[in-house]
Design a protein around this motif. Structure first.
Motif, PDB file in Angstrom:
ATOM      1  N   THR A 187      -3.359 -14.463 -17.984  1.00 56.42           N
ATOM      2  CA  THR A 187      -2.444 -13.282 -17.230  1.00 56.42           C
ATOM      3  C   THR A 187      -1.234 -13.696 -16.495  1.00 56.42           C
ATOM      4  O   THR A 187       0.218 -14.532 -17.074  1.00 56.42           O
ATOM      5  CB  THR A 187      -3.440 -13.593 -15.806  1.00 56.42           C
ATOM      6  N   VAL A 188      -0.139 -12.404 -17.306  1.00 59.10           N
ATOM      7  CA  VAL A 188       0.876 -12.105 -17.535  1.00 59.10           C
ATOM      8  C   VAL A 188       1.221 -11.119 -15.949  1.00 59.10           C
ATOM      9  O   VAL A 188       0.827 -10.005 -16.322  1.00 59.10           O
ATOM     10  CB  VAL A 188       1.831 -11.684 -19.035  1.00 59.10           C
ATOM     11  N   ASP A 189       2.370 -11.556 -15.102  1.00 54.14           N
ATOM     12  CA  ASP A 189       2.653 -10.880 -14.230  1.00 54.14           C
ATOM     13  C   ASP A 189       3.708 -10.233 -14.365  1.00 54.14           C
ATOM     14  O   ASP A 189       4.461 -11.726 -15.012  1.00 54.14           O
ATOM     15  CB  ASP A 189       2.777 -11.610 -12.693  1.00 54.14           C
ATOM     16  N   LEU A 190       4.956  -9.441 -14.218  1.00 52.19           N
ATOM     17  CA  LEU A 190       6.137  -9.562 -14.328  1.00 52.19           C
ATOM     18  C   LEU A 190       6.941  -8.528 -13.083  1.00 52.19           C
ATOM     19  O   LEU A 190       5.882  -8.181 -11.892  1.00 52.19           O
ATOM     20  CB  LEU A 190       6.570  -8.186 -15.400  1.00 52.19           C
ATOM     21  N   THR A 191       7.589  -9.090 -12.423  1.00 55.11           N
ATOM     22  CA  THR A 191       8.018  -9.042 -10.922  1.00 55.11           C
ATOM     23  C   THR A 191       9.438  -9.157 -10.666  1.00 55.11           C
ATOM     24  O   THR A 191       9.916  -9.871 -11.288  1.00 55.11           O
ATOM     25  CB  THR A 191       6.839 -10.264 -10.062  1.00 55.11           C
ATOM     26  N   ALA A 192       9.700  -8.276  -9.427  1.00 53.88           N
ATOM     27  CA  ALA A 192      11.252  -8.680  -8.820  1.00 53.88           C
ATOM     28  C   ALA A 192      10.948  -8.061  -7.218  1.00 53.88           C
ATOM     29  O   ALA A 192      10.242  -7.256  -7.377  1.00 53.88           O
ATOM     30  CB  ALA A 192      12.285  -7.608  -9.974  1.00 53.88           C
ATOM     31  N   PRO A 193      11.658  -8.988  -6.381  1.00 51.43           N
ATOM     32  CA  PRO A 193      11.953  -8.146  -5.583  1.00 51.43           C
ATOM     33  C   PRO A 193      12.634  -6.708  -5.282  1.00 51.43           C
ATOM     34  O   PRO A 193      12.583  -6.039  -3.918  1.00 51.43           O
ATOM     35  CB  PRO A 193      12.203  -9.155  -4.563  1.00 51.43           C
ATOM     36  N   ASP A 194      13.846  -6.029  -5.942  1.00 53.07           N
ATOM     37  CA  ASP A 194      13.993  -4.912  -5.745  1.00 53.07           C
ATOM     38  C   ASP A 194      14.292  -5.070  -7.095  1.00 53.07           C
ATOM     39  O   ASP A 194      14.709  -4.878  -8.194  1.00 53.07           O
ATOM     40  CB  ASP A 194      15.272  -5.105  -5.289  1.00 53.07           C
ATOM     41  N   GLN A 195      13.545  -3.686  -7.802  1.00 53.59           N
ATOM     42  CA  GLN A 195      14.150  -3.122  -8.608  1.00 53.59           C
ATOM     43  C   GLN A 195      15.500  -2.615  -9.515  1.00 53.59           C
ATOM     44  O   GLN A 195      15.705  -2.704 -10.348  1.00 53.59           O
ATOM     45  CB  GLN A 195      13.086  -1.473  -9.568  1.00 53.59           C
ATOM     46  N   ASP A 196      16.235  -2.294  -8.644  1.00 50.44           N
ATOM     47  CA  ASP A 196      17.705  -2.789  -8.693  1.00 50.44           C
ATOM     48  C   ASP A 196      18.404  -3.883  -8.850  1.00 50.44           C
ATOM     49  O   ASP A 196      19.384  -3.622  -9.946  1.00 50.44           O
ATOM     50  CB  ASP A 196      18.847  -2.184  -7.731  1.00 50.44           C
ATOM     51  N   ASP A 197      17.962  -5.046  -9.878  1.00 49.56           N
ATOM     52  CA  ASP A 197      18.470  -6.052 -10.339  1.00 49.56           C
ATOM     53  C   ASP A 197      17.524  -6.095 -11.311  1.00 49.56           C
ATOM     54  O   ASP A 197      18.156  -7.084 -11.768  1.00 49.56           O
ATOM     55  CB  ASP A 197      17.650  -7.302  -8.681  1.00 49.56           C
ATOM     56  N   VAL A 198      16.758  -4.879 -11.572  1.00 54.48           N
ATOM     57  CA  VAL A 198      15.848  -4.918 -13.414  1.00 54.48           C
ATOM     58  C   VAL A 198      16.638  -4.330 -14.171  1.00 54.48           C
ATOM     59  O   VAL A 198      16.861  -3.095 -13.519  1.00 54.48           O
ATOM     60  CB  VAL A 198      14.121  -4.517 -12.419  1.00 54.48           C
ATOM     61  N   SER A 199      17.275  -4.905 -15.260  1.00 54.25           N
ATOM     62  CA  SER A 199      17.685  -4.157 -16.451  1.00 54.25           C
ATOM     63  C   SER A 199      17.243  -4.031 -17.778  1.00 54.25           C
ATOM     64  O   SER A 199      16.026  -4.851 -17.776  1.00 54.25           O
ATOM     65  CB  SER A 199      19.131  -5.270 -16.378  1.00 54.25           C
TER      66      SER A 199
END
Length: 166
Positions: free
Chosen positions: A33-45
């Motif tokens: 199982t592979v998960d990609l997560t970030a609490p705020d999409q603005d911090d994802v490049s």
């Protein structure tokens, strides 16, 4: 809002701005199982998403590299890897050989070879930082969710640390 990426497709954010993507990835005889997560999409490049896609695409080579890093810690009696190996030997006792996929006579090597990669979590907002970008979870017994080794990876896929989850 949403982020679009060639590998991940459209990553929509929830009302709180967080993004989450999950998928089962097959390699060898394992399903991970592979998960990609970030609490705020603005911090994802886009670079973070490109690196995440590269880690997933190269998961078999990454797994081999992680196992080599674990093996390099076996000689250190204070390492988390050594502690985990000793715990597994004690927990399984004489039944240890029943869960090993390869028996060479070196229990530490055999346990590391027999670990199952159960999941990989990519923390997309940590790209380029000091905190782990990805965490790979390994277990000798896939049903024993509290007896796992967590391998923290940097943005470049390098092993930062190996920790026991207990």
């Amino acid at each position: 809002m949403a982020i679009e990426h060639d590998y991940f497709g459209v990553l929509s954010s929830g009302p709180d701005g967080a993004i989450f993507w999950t998928e089962r990835v097959e390699f060898g005889d394992q399903s991970v199982t592979v998960d990609l997560t970030a609490p705020d999409q603005d911090d994802v490049s886009q670079d973070a998403l490109d690196m995440a896609a590269a880690l997933i695409a190269g998961i078999e080579n990454l797994d081999a590299s992680v196992r080599r890093a674990m093996l390099s810690e076996v000689d250190d009696r204070t390492s988390e890897v050594t502690e985990y190996i000793l715990q597994q030997q004690e927990a399984f006792g004489e039944d240890l050989e029943d869960v090993l996929v390869d028996i060479s006579g070196d229990a530490a090597v055999d346990i590391i070879r027999s670990l199952r990669l159960t999941s990989m979590t990519i923390l997309a907002d940590e790209h380029g930082g000091d905190d782990p970008f990805a965490v790979m979870e390994y277990a000798l017994d896939a049903d024993a969710t509290d007896e796992v080794l967590l391998v923290n990876l940097g943005s470049d896929g390098a092993v930062l640390s190996v920790m026991s989850a207990d």
